[in-house]
Design a protein around this motif. Structure first.
Motif, PDB file in Angstrom:
ATOM      1  N   GLY A  93      -6.071  -5.111  10.232  1.00 39.62           N
ATOM      2  CA  GLY A  93      -7.416  -6.214  10.616  1.00 39.62           C
ATOM      3  C   GLY A  93      -7.124  -7.067   9.348  1.00 39.62           C
ATOM      4  N   SER A  94      -5.938  -7.258   8.667  1.00 38.52           N
ATOM      5  CA  SER A  94      -5.944  -8.056   7.463  1.00 38.52           C
ATOM      6  C   SER A  94      -5.619  -9.270   7.692  1.00 38.52           C
ATOM      7  CB  SER A  94      -4.975  -7.234   6.439  1.00 38.52           C
ATOM      8  OG  SER A  94      -5.608  -6.226   5.840  1.00 38.52           O
ATOM      9  N   THR A  95      -6.571 -10.045   8.305  1.00 33.01           N
ATOM     10  CA  THR A  95      -6.387 -11.521   8.391  1.00 33.01           C
ATOM     11  C   THR A  95      -7.503 -12.119   7.473  1.00 33.01           C
ATOM     12  OG1 THR A  95      -8.251 -11.548  10.293  1.00 33.01           O
ATOM     13  CG2 THR A  95      -6.042 -11.134  10.911  1.00 33.01           C
ATOM     14  N   GLY A 142     -15.164   3.992   7.045  1.00 35.17           N
ATOM     15  CA  GLY A 142     -15.122   3.507   5.633  1.00 35.17           C
ATOM     16  C   GLY A 142     -14.894   2.040   5.712  1.00 35.17           C
ATOM     17  N   ASN A 143     -14.122   1.737   4.860  1.00 40.17           N
ATOM     18  CA  ASN A 143     -13.869   0.228   4.438  1.00 40.17           C
ATOM     19  C   ASN A 143     -13.919  -0.755   5.713  1.00 40.17           C
ATOM     20  OD1 ASN A 143     -11.461   1.081   4.670  1.00 40.17           O
ATOM     21  ND2 ASN A 143     -10.618  -0.407   3.265  1.00 40.17           N
ATOM     22  N   LYS A 144     -13.163  -0.111   6.488  1.00 40.09           N
ATOM     23  CA  LYS A 144     -12.694  -0.772   7.738  1.00 40.09           C
ATOM     24  C   LYS A 144     -13.936  -1.610   8.811  1.00 40.09           C
ATOM     25  CE  LYS A 144      -8.820  -1.694   6.791  1.00 40.09           C
ATOM     26  NZ  LYS A 144      -7.940  -2.796   6.429  1.00 40.09           N
ATOM     27  N   ALA A 145     -15.213  -0.790   8.413  1.00 39.26           N
ATOM     28  CA  ALA A 145     -16.270  -1.289   9.229  1.00 39.26           C
ATOM     29  C   ALA A 145     -16.705  -2.578   8.935  1.00 39.26           C
ATOM     30  CB  ALA A 145     -17.404  -0.386   9.059  1.00 39.26           C
ATOM     31  N   THR A 191      -3.877   9.722   2.003  1.00 41.05           N
ATOM     32  CA  THR A 191      -3.190   8.220   2.082  1.00 41.05           C
ATOM     33  C   THR A 191      -3.610   7.309   1.047  1.00 41.05           C
ATOM     34  OG1 THR A 191      -2.732   8.955   4.381  1.00 41.05           O
ATOM     35  CG2 THR A 191      -2.312   6.600   3.733  1.00 41.05           C
ATOM     36  N   TYR A 192      -4.903   7.133   0.996  1.00 40.67           N
ATOM     37  CA  TYR A 192      -5.658   5.937   0.352  1.00 40.67           C
ATOM     38  C   TYR A 192      -6.272   6.373  -0.823  1.00 40.67           C
ATOM     39  CZ  TYR A 192      -4.570   3.440   4.496  1.00 40.67           C
ATOM     40  OH  TYR A 192      -3.999   2.937   5.748  1.00 40.67           O
ATOM     41  N   THR A 193      -7.429   7.247  -0.611  1.00 44.96           N
ATOM     42  CA  THR A 193      -8.241   7.366  -1.551  1.00 44.96           C
ATOM     43  C   THR A 193      -7.851   8.528  -2.846  1.00 44.96           C
ATOM     44  OG1 THR A 193      -9.389   9.012  -0.233  1.00 44.96           O
ATOM     45  CG2 THR A 193     -10.253   6.503  -0.286  1.00 44.96           C
ATOM     46  N   HIS A 200     -14.738   3.717  -3.124  1.00 41.24           N
ATOM     47  CA  HIS A 200     -14.553   4.895  -2.239  1.00 41.24           C
ATOM     48  C   HIS A 200     -14.251   4.134  -0.906  1.00 41.24           C
ATOM     49  CE1 HIS A 200     -14.069   8.336  -0.128  1.00 41.24           C
ATOM     50  NE2 HIS A 200     -14.533   9.034  -0.823  1.00 41.24           N
ATOM     51  N   THR A 201     -13.021   4.061  -0.514  1.00 41.76           N
ATOM     52  CA  THR A 201     -13.020   3.305   0.765  1.00 41.76           C
ATOM     53  C   THR A 201     -12.917   4.260   2.021  1.00 41.76           C
ATOM     54  OG1 THR A 201     -10.649   3.670   0.134  1.00 41.76           O
ATOM     55  CG2 THR A 201     -11.552   1.333  -0.113  1.00 41.76           C
ATOM     56  N   GLY A 202     -13.111   5.600   1.963  1.00 43.14           N
ATOM     57  CA  GLY A 202     -13.278   6.161   2.986  1.00 43.14           C
ATOM     58  C   GLY A 202     -12.273   7.237   3.550  1.00 43.14           C
ATOM     59  N   GLY A 203     -11.737   6.982   4.715  1.00 43.35           N
ATOM     60  CA  GLY A 203     -10.760   8.039   4.930  1.00 43.35           C
ATOM     61  C   GLY A 203     -11.177   9.316   5.412  1.00 43.35           C
ATOM     62  N   LEU A 204     -12.414   9.374   5.875  1.00 40.31           N
ATOM     63  CA  LEU A 204     -13.117  10.861   6.118  1.00 40.31           C
ATOM     64  C   LEU A 204     -12.633  11.827   6.969  1.00 40.31           C
ATOM     65  CD1 LEU A 204     -16.837  10.317   5.140  1.00 40.31           C
ATOM     66  CD2 LEU A 204     -15.042  10.999   3.925  1.00 40.31           C
ATOM     67  N   ALA A 241      -8.138   0.988  -3.452  1.00 39.42           N
ATOM     68  CA  ALA A 241      -6.878   1.231  -2.650  1.00 39.42           C
ATOM     69  C   ALA A 241      -6.439   0.113  -1.810  1.00 39.42           C
ATOM     70  CB  ALA A 241      -6.845   2.801  -1.529  1.00 39.42           C
ATOM     71  N   VAL A 242      -5.127  -0.186  -1.706  1.00 34.58           N
ATOM     72  CA  VAL A 242      -4.561  -1.318  -1.245  1.00 34.58           C
ATOM     73  C   VAL A 242      -3.636  -0.805   0.046  1.00 34.58           C
ATOM     74  CG1 VAL A 242      -3.141  -3.524  -1.192  1.00 34.58           C
ATOM     75  CG2 VAL A 242      -4.607  -2.901  -3.087  1.00 34.58           C
ATOM     76  N   GLY A 243      -3.706  -1.213   1.179  1.00 36.54           N
ATOM     77  CA  GLY A 243      -2.790  -0.931   2.350  1.00 36.54           C
ATOM     78  C   GLY A 243      -2.317  -2.071   2.817  1.00 36.54           C
ATOM     79  N   SER A 244      -2.952  -2.800   3.778  1.00 36.81           N
ATOM     80  CA  SER A 244      -2.497  -3.915   4.283  1.00 36.81           C
ATOM     81  C   SER A 244      -3.092  -4.965   3.435  1.00 36.81           C
ATOM     82  CB  SER A 244      -2.904  -3.879   5.730  1.00 36.81           C
ATOM     83  OG  SER A 244      -4.460  -3.695   5.816  1.00 36.81           O
ATOM     84  N   GLY A 245      -3.956  -4.842   2.772  1.00 36.05           N
ATOM     85  CA  GLY A 245      -4.272  -5.795   1.882  1.00 36.05           C
ATOM     86  C   GLY A 245      -5.429  -6.566   2.016  1.00 36.05           C
ATOM     87  N   GLY A 246      -6.322  -6.500   3.070  1.00 33.07           N
ATOM     88  CA  GLY A 246      -7.368  -7.299   3.467  1.00 33.07           C
ATOM     89  C   GLY A 246      -8.589  -7.032   2.586  1.00 33.07           C
ATOM     90  N   SER A 247      -8.777  -5.736   2.422  1.00 31.72           N
ATOM     91  CA  SER A 247      -9.850  -5.570   1.510  1.00 31.72           C
ATOM     92  C   SER A 247      -9.770  -6.012  -0.006  1.00 31.72           C
ATOM     93  CB  SER A 247     -10.364  -3.967   1.405  1.00 31.72           C
ATOM     94  OG  SER A 247     -10.015  -3.616   2.889  1.00 31.72           O
ATOM     95  N   CYS A 248      -8.762  -5.910  -0.500  1.00 33.09           N
ATOM     96  CA  CYS A 248      -8.318  -6.411  -1.918  1.00 33.09           C
ATOM     97  C   CYS A 248      -8.430  -7.848  -1.903  1.00 33.09           C
ATOM     98  CB  CYS A 248      -7.212  -5.723  -2.503  1.00 33.09           C
ATOM     99  SG  CYS A 248      -6.883  -6.193  -4.137  1.00 33.09           S
TER     100      CYS A 248
END
Ligand SMILES: Cc1ncc(COP(=O)(O)O)c(C=O)c1O
Length: 315
Positions: free
Chosen positions: A147-149, A42-45, A275-277, A303-307, A180-187
């Motif tokens: 990976g939220s750097t 998902g978004n983590k790619a 968890t997220y979507t 849609h950030t994934g989580g499949l 969705a916001v988890g560790s924050g890197g995407s947002c």
């Protein structure tokens, strides 16, 4: 945009498609990052393209990260390490089995149980493991949760431009982008990359793991550092609205989340994870359902994934 080298992993751009049957009252476009096409990361790619690029630039030979068994990021780290010819060492909190972890192990990752302690201790454990690897002559590239750097966030700074171009092609002008916001890197990356967006386009960050008092300064710091790394203008934090959607806890859905997942499945064939979507979809639907709906204008649901987790859900 300048910045660290990018190691292509994802199939981009991901589709931007209408969701006519969601019955939100206003048009909703779905940004299909569940279809990034790199495992089911998902978004983590997106983050991994820049994290792996930085690890290779720095001459590292092993990626080191930590998370819980449901972490989509850990799957992304393992697949990226394999594609980049690097080793992969992962610290796992709690349960040691999941679809994400089985995929990671299939790609050659070595798992290290966290043992005592909870998710909050993962970043320390990753640092300790990296020190041990360095003492043994390896060249580790340690990453914090998700990976939220600032470097990882660049993946979504570029995604902000991708969305902007797709909206222009469709002549669409959404007022709200829900993510969705988890560790924050995407947002944070979206905020950093949104400098070209019209001022009226806002981001609704749906926080699923950290209370707003904790995630707000993280997002500010990451967005600012990401923009600095890319030489972009300072992010407009006024564009961001945050919603606390932790509910019963991280990874624990409440009834509205389950209803949202079921609605998305039956209306549009979308698979959402607990968890997220599901939580971000519940936030979108709640906006659409409220009498003085702010959705009264077109919106984008990211849609950030989580499949991997979505396929395993039994409800
Ligand atoms: C499916 C999914 N959506 C959203 C997120 C949140 O992204 P971030 O951690 O960058 O805030 C994650 C994080 O792992 C995720 O796996």
């Amino acid at each position: 945009m300048t910045g660290p080298p990018r190691f292509p992993l994802a199939v981009l751009p991901t589709p931007l498609v209408p969701a006519p049957r969601l019955a939100t009252g206003s048009p909703v476009l779905i940004k299909r990052d569940d279809l990034t096409g790199f495992g089911t990361t998902g978004n983590k790619a997106r983050a991994m393209e820049f994290l792996l690029g930085a690890a290779l630039r720095d001459g590292c030979d092993v990626l080191v990260a930590g998370g819980s068994s449901g972490s989509n990021f850990l799957q992304a780290v393992a697949l990226a390490a394999a594609c980049g010819g690097l080793g992969c060492e992962l610290v796992i909190a709690g349960e040691q089995d999941s679809a994400n972890l089985r995929i990671a192990c299939g790609a050659g990752a070595q798992l290290h149980p966290l043992g005592h302690g909870d998710r909050a201790q993962l970043d320390d454990a990753v640092r300790r493991l990296s020190d041990e690897l360095a003492a043994a002559g390896r060249r580790p590239y340690p990453m914090p949760r998700g990976g939220s750097t600032p470097t990882g966030a660049i993946g979504f700074a570029t995604a902000a431009g991708e969305l902007h171009r797709q909206l222009a092609e469709r002549d669409a002008d959404p007022r709200l982008v829900v993510i969705a916001v988890g560790s924050g890197g995407s947002c944070a990356g979206l905020l950093a990359g949104a400098s070209d967006w019209p001022a009226h386009r806002r981001i609704l960050g749906v926080s699923v793991s950290r209370p707003l008092c904790e995630i707000t300064p993280i997002l500010h710091r990451l967005a600012t550092a990401c923009a600095d790394e890319l030489g972009l203008p300072q992010p407009d934090m006024g564009r961001l609205e945050l919603l606390d959607a932790i509910g019963p806890g991280f990874g624990l859905p409440e009834r509205a989340d389950l209803v949202a997942a079921s609605t998305a499945l039956t209306a549009e064939g979308l698979l959402l994870d607990d968890t997220y979507t599901a939580k971000s979809m519940a936030a979108l639907l709640a906006r659409a359902g409220s009498a003085r709906s702010r959705l009264g204008a077109p919106a984008v649901y990211w849609h950030t994934g989580g499949l991997a987790s979505a396929i395993g859900r039994t409800r």
